[in-house]
Write an enzyme that holds these catalytic residues in place. Structure first.
Site: not given
Ligand code: GLN
Length: 198
Positions: A171, A79, A173
């Protein structure tokens, strides 16, 4: 074998637990010097602007780039971690590692479906679908020639690898399924073995 989990923001404890269950020792990494005793690194999700800023401030960016110089330091970015691994970010772009030849756009799955869970078929993990949790997730908009896609959601790539590097938009985890951590642990073993032999 020891894997570091960047402990600036996000589900650090869950990543440590999943990594240990996947058969590696797991340690939190906060400062540049913490990297020395690790064979690989997981970058959890969170807010990439904040994580990137603190990584720069604690000199973790320089230290990671130094470690990856020889091509033998595996990193898994999830992410926000994917954003920090991307060579190009479309729109506001945080300080980052930029190690993987992908373009990404942040928060790209729209407001209404900002967070959702979906069962993904991921061939490298076996036949059982993986419960993937997306939270304001980044989209991979372009993959470089040396990047291999590993999973798709609605026609877009959501997990990919390139040499020692692995990224996912979601994610891994947040469920009890440890197969992606196992996959990364195997990658670290492989890369470390090659490094030891050369
Ligand atoms: N929206 C976040 C970003 O742009 C990432 C979101 C996440 O890691 N769950 O950094």
């Amino acid at each position: 074998m020891r894997i570091g989990v960047l402990a600036i923001q996000g589900d650090v404890r869950e990543h440590l637990g999943h990594t240990e269950r996947a058969g590696a020792e797991a340690v939190p990494v906060r400062r540049a010097q913490d990297l020395a005793k690790t064979d690989g690194l997981i970058i959890p999700g969170g807010e990439s602007t904040t994580i990137g800023m603190l990584m720069a401030e604690y000199r973790v960016i320089d230290a990671v780039l130094e470690r990856t110089g020889d091509g033998h330091y595996p990193i898994y970015g999830t992410c926000a971690g994917l954003i920090l691994m991307a060579k190009n970010v479309i729109g506001p772009s945080p300080a980052r590692l930029g190690l993987m030849d992908i373009d990404t756009s942040r928060n790209a799955y729209g407001r209404q479906i900002a967070s959702f869970e979906v069962a993904l078929d991921i061939e490298v993990l076996g036949p059982e679908p993986f419960p993937a949790v997306f939270i304001r997730a980044p989209k991979i908009e372009r993959l470089g020639a040396d990047v291999t896609p590993l999973a798709w959601y609605r026609g877009g790539v959501v997990m990919a690898e390139s040499g020692p590097f692995l990224v996912s938009s979601f994610h891994p985890e947040m469920s009890s399924d440890i197969r992606i951590h196992q996959y990364f642990v195997e990658k670290v073993k492989r890369v470390t073995r090659v490094a030891g032999a050369s």
